[in-house]
Scaffold this motif. Structure first.
Motif, PDB file in Angstrom:
ATOM      1  N   PRO A   1      -7.002  -5.197  12.508  1.00  0.00           N
ATOM      2  CA  PRO A   1      -7.861  -5.961  13.413  1.00  0.00           C
ATOM      3  C   PRO A   1      -9.339  -5.665  13.151  1.00  0.00           C
ATOM      4  CG  PRO A   1      -6.927  -4.101  14.577  1.00  0.00           C
ATOM      5  CD  PRO A   1      -6.298  -4.111  13.206  1.00  0.00           C
ATOM      6  N   PHE A   2     -10.191  -6.557  13.636  1.00  0.00           N
ATOM      7  CA  PHE A   2     -11.621  -6.293  13.503  1.00  0.00           C
ATOM      8  C   PHE A   2     -11.932  -4.955  14.145  1.00  0.00           C
ATOM      9  CE2 PHE A   2     -12.072 -10.955  12.939  1.00  0.00           C
ATOM     10  CZ  PHE A   2     -12.721 -10.910  11.727  1.00  0.00           C
ATOM     11  N   TYR A   3     -12.817  -4.202  13.478  1.00  0.00           N
ATOM     12  CA  TYR A   3     -13.158  -2.890  13.994  1.00  0.00           C
ATOM     13  C   TYR A   3     -13.734  -3.008  15.398  1.00  0.00           C
ATOM     14  CZ  TYR A   3     -14.719   1.760  14.740  1.00  0.00           C
ATOM     15  OH  TYR A   3     -14.859   3.002  15.296  1.00  0.00           O
ATOM     16  N   ASN A   4     -13.205  -2.162  16.287  1.00  0.00           N
ATOM     17  CA  ASN A   4     -13.654  -2.116  17.667  1.00  0.00           C
ATOM     18  C   ASN A   4     -13.555  -0.658  18.087  1.00  0.00           C
ATOM     19  OD1 ASN A   4     -13.785  -2.059  20.477  1.00  0.00           O
ATOM     20  ND2 ASN A   4     -12.645  -3.971  20.726  1.00  0.00           N
ATOM     21  N   GLU A   5     -14.668  -0.070  18.440  1.00  0.00           N
ATOM     22  CA  GLU A   5     -14.681   1.346  18.803  1.00  0.00           C
ATOM     23  C   GLU A   5     -13.745   1.651  19.975  1.00  0.00           C
ATOM     24  OE1 GLU A   5     -18.191   4.692  18.603  1.00  0.00           O
ATOM     25  OE2 GLU A   5     -18.721   2.640  19.109  1.00  0.00           O
ATOM     26  N   ASP A   6     -13.487   0.658  20.826  1.00  0.00           N
ATOM     27  CA  ASP A   6     -12.553   0.867  21.938  1.00  0.00           C
ATOM     28  C   ASP A   6     -11.131   1.107  21.444  1.00  0.00           C
ATOM     29  OD1 ASP A   6     -14.630   0.522  23.737  1.00  0.00           O
ATOM     30  OD2 ASP A   6     -14.166  -1.596  24.103  1.00  0.00           O
TER      31      ASP A   6
ATOM     32  N   ALA B   1     -12.538  -3.631   6.349  1.00  0.00           N
ATOM     33  CA  ALA B   1     -11.885  -2.454   5.759  1.00  0.00           C
ATOM     34  C   ALA B   1     -12.898  -1.319   5.591  1.00  0.00           C
ATOM     35  CB  ALA B   1     -11.257  -2.815   4.415  1.00  0.00           C
ATOM     36  N   ILE B   2     -14.081  -1.662   5.112  1.00  0.00           N
ATOM     37  CA  ILE B   2     -15.135  -0.653   4.956  1.00  0.00           C
ATOM     38  C   ILE B   2     -15.489  -0.061   6.322  1.00  0.00           C
ATOM     39  CG2 ILE B   2     -17.548  -0.276   4.318  1.00  0.00           C
ATOM     40  CD1 ILE B   2     -17.112  -2.441   2.107  1.00  0.00           C
ATOM     41  N   ASP B   3     -15.586  -0.907   7.345  1.00  0.00           N
ATOM     42  CA  ASP B   3     -15.921  -0.417   8.687  1.00  0.00           C
ATOM     43  C   ASP B   3     -14.862   0.560   9.200  1.00  0.00           C
ATOM     44  OD1 ASP B   3     -18.222  -1.932   8.659  1.00  0.00           O
ATOM     45  OD2 ASP B   3     -17.433  -3.524   9.918  1.00  0.00           O
ATOM     46  N   TRP B   4     -13.597   0.201   9.091  1.00  0.00           N
ATOM     47  CA  TRP B   4     -12.537   1.102   9.562  1.00  0.00           C
ATOM     48  C   TRP B   4     -12.546   2.427   8.796  1.00  0.00           C
ATOM     49  CZ3 TRP B   4      -9.679   1.505  13.745  1.00  0.00           C
ATOM     50  CH2 TRP B   4      -9.469   0.377  14.542  1.00  0.00           C
ATOM     51  N   LEU B   5     -12.768   2.351   7.478  1.00  0.00           N
ATOM     52  CA  LEU B   5     -12.717   3.571   6.670  1.00  0.00           C
ATOM     53  C   LEU B   5     -13.960   4.434   6.807  1.00  0.00           C
ATOM     54  CD1 LEU B   5     -10.971   2.201   3.470  1.00  0.00           C
ATOM     55  CD2 LEU B   5      -9.978   3.590   5.312  1.00  0.00           C
ATOM     56  N   SER B   6     -15.045   3.863   7.309  1.00  0.00           N
ATOM     57  CA  SER B   6     -16.268   4.641   7.480  1.00  0.00           C
ATOM     58  C   SER B   6     -16.292   5.410   8.797  1.00  0.00           C
ATOM     59  CB  SER B   6     -17.493   3.724   7.415  1.00  0.00           C
ATOM     60  OG  SER B   6     -17.566   2.905   8.563  1.00  0.00           O
ATOM     61  N   ARG B   7     -15.301   5.211   9.635  1.00  0.00           N
ATOM     62  CA  ARG B   7     -15.256   5.818  10.953  1.00  0.00           C
ATOM     63  C   ARG B   7     -14.048   6.741  11.047  1.00  0.00           C
ATOM     64  NH1 ARG B   7     -18.270   1.701  11.059  1.00  0.00           N
ATOM     65  NH2 ARG B   7     -19.780   1.106  12.568  1.00  0.00           N
ATOM     66  N   PRO B   8     -13.976   7.652  11.998  1.00  0.00           N
ATOM     67  CA  PRO B   8     -15.001   7.929  12.989  1.00  0.00           C
ATOM     68  C   PRO B   8     -16.238   8.548  12.345  1.00  0.00           C
ATOM     69  CG  PRO B   8     -13.199   9.495  13.226  1.00  0.00           C
ATOM     70  CD  PRO B   8     -12.793   8.499  12.173  1.00  0.00           C
ATOM     71  N   TYR B   9     -17.336   8.440  13.057  1.00  0.00           N
ATOM     72  CA  TYR B   9     -18.609   8.924  12.553  1.00  0.00           C
ATOM     73  C   TYR B   9     -18.455  10.367  12.069  1.00  0.00           C
ATOM     74  CZ  TYR B   9     -23.503  10.141  12.205  1.00  0.00           C
ATOM     75  OH  TYR B   9     -24.712  10.565  11.728  1.00  0.00           O
ATOM     76  N   GLY B  10     -18.943  10.600  10.861  1.00  0.00           N
ATOM     77  CA  GLY B  10     -18.877  11.941  10.293  1.00  0.00           C
ATOM     78  C   GLY B  10     -17.599  12.239   9.538  1.00  0.00           C
TER      79      GLY B  10
END
Length: 187
Positions: A45-50, A92-101
């Motif tokens: 799914p689209f990246y959603n921090e929730d 995909a890049i967004d999901w793999l770049s998180r969680p922060y750090g």
């Protein structure tokens, strides 16, 4: 040294020429390089921090992160939609770049290649993908490029693996990724 490369294709279309490029890369990979084509980006799914909290992370996103965790390097295949990166690849890049750090890309080599219908082969999208990967922590091989123009006609009757010029260039891309990982591991 065995190197595991995770391939992510930014097109979901069954007959995608970028998927065909990924298939060609798998067939042309040098000894010691294993390329895994991630199947399942359509389900992420689209990246959603929730959603990105313990107990809520979707199974498809977990599978993507696990595949990335096993990888030593990344090879992204990017078409170009409206002059930029596709939503599926950016997601995909967004999901793999998180969680922060805790980016799955941190310290790992990455290259971006692709093909598109236009006369420049998707260079704008590929540049955007390189930018996003770098921000996400990847060691982007900026000088490793392969942009194949005119995909609709060039690959109408020929699979990329059977196009001698493309096959040679793709082989070089995978070899460069393999060498980069080997060099980084020796450091």
């Amino acid at each position: 040294m065995s190197v595991r490369i995770l391939a992510l294709v930014g097109s979901l279309r069954a007959g995608s020429h970028n998927r065909q490029l990924a298939e060609a890369a798998i067939k042309l990979a040098p000894e010691g390089a294993e390329i895994e084509l991630f199947e399942g980006l359509a389900e992420v799914p689209f990246y959603n921090e929730d959603l990105d909290v313990e107990g809520k992370v979707p199974a498809a996103a977990i599978a993507l992160r696990e595949a990335a965790g096993r990888a030593d390097a990344f090879l992204l295949f990017s078409p170009e939609y409206n002059g930029t990166i596709t939503a599926v690849l950016k997601n995909a890049i967004d999901w793999l770049s998180r969680p922060y750090g805790a980016s799955a890309f941190t310290g790992k080599a990455a290259a971006v290649v692709g093909t598109a219908f236009g006369q420049f082969g998707g260079v704008w999208a590929q540049d955007e993908a390189r930018k996003a990967l770098g921000i996400a922590g990847a060691t982007v091989l900026e000088d490793v490029k392969l942009s194949v123009p005119g995909s609709v006609t060039r690959f109408a009757e020929t699979h990329p693996v059977d196009d001698a010029e493309v096959a040679a260039q793709l082989t070089e891309v995978v070899a460069r990724l393999h060498t980069q990982v080997g060099t980084a591991s020796a450091s």
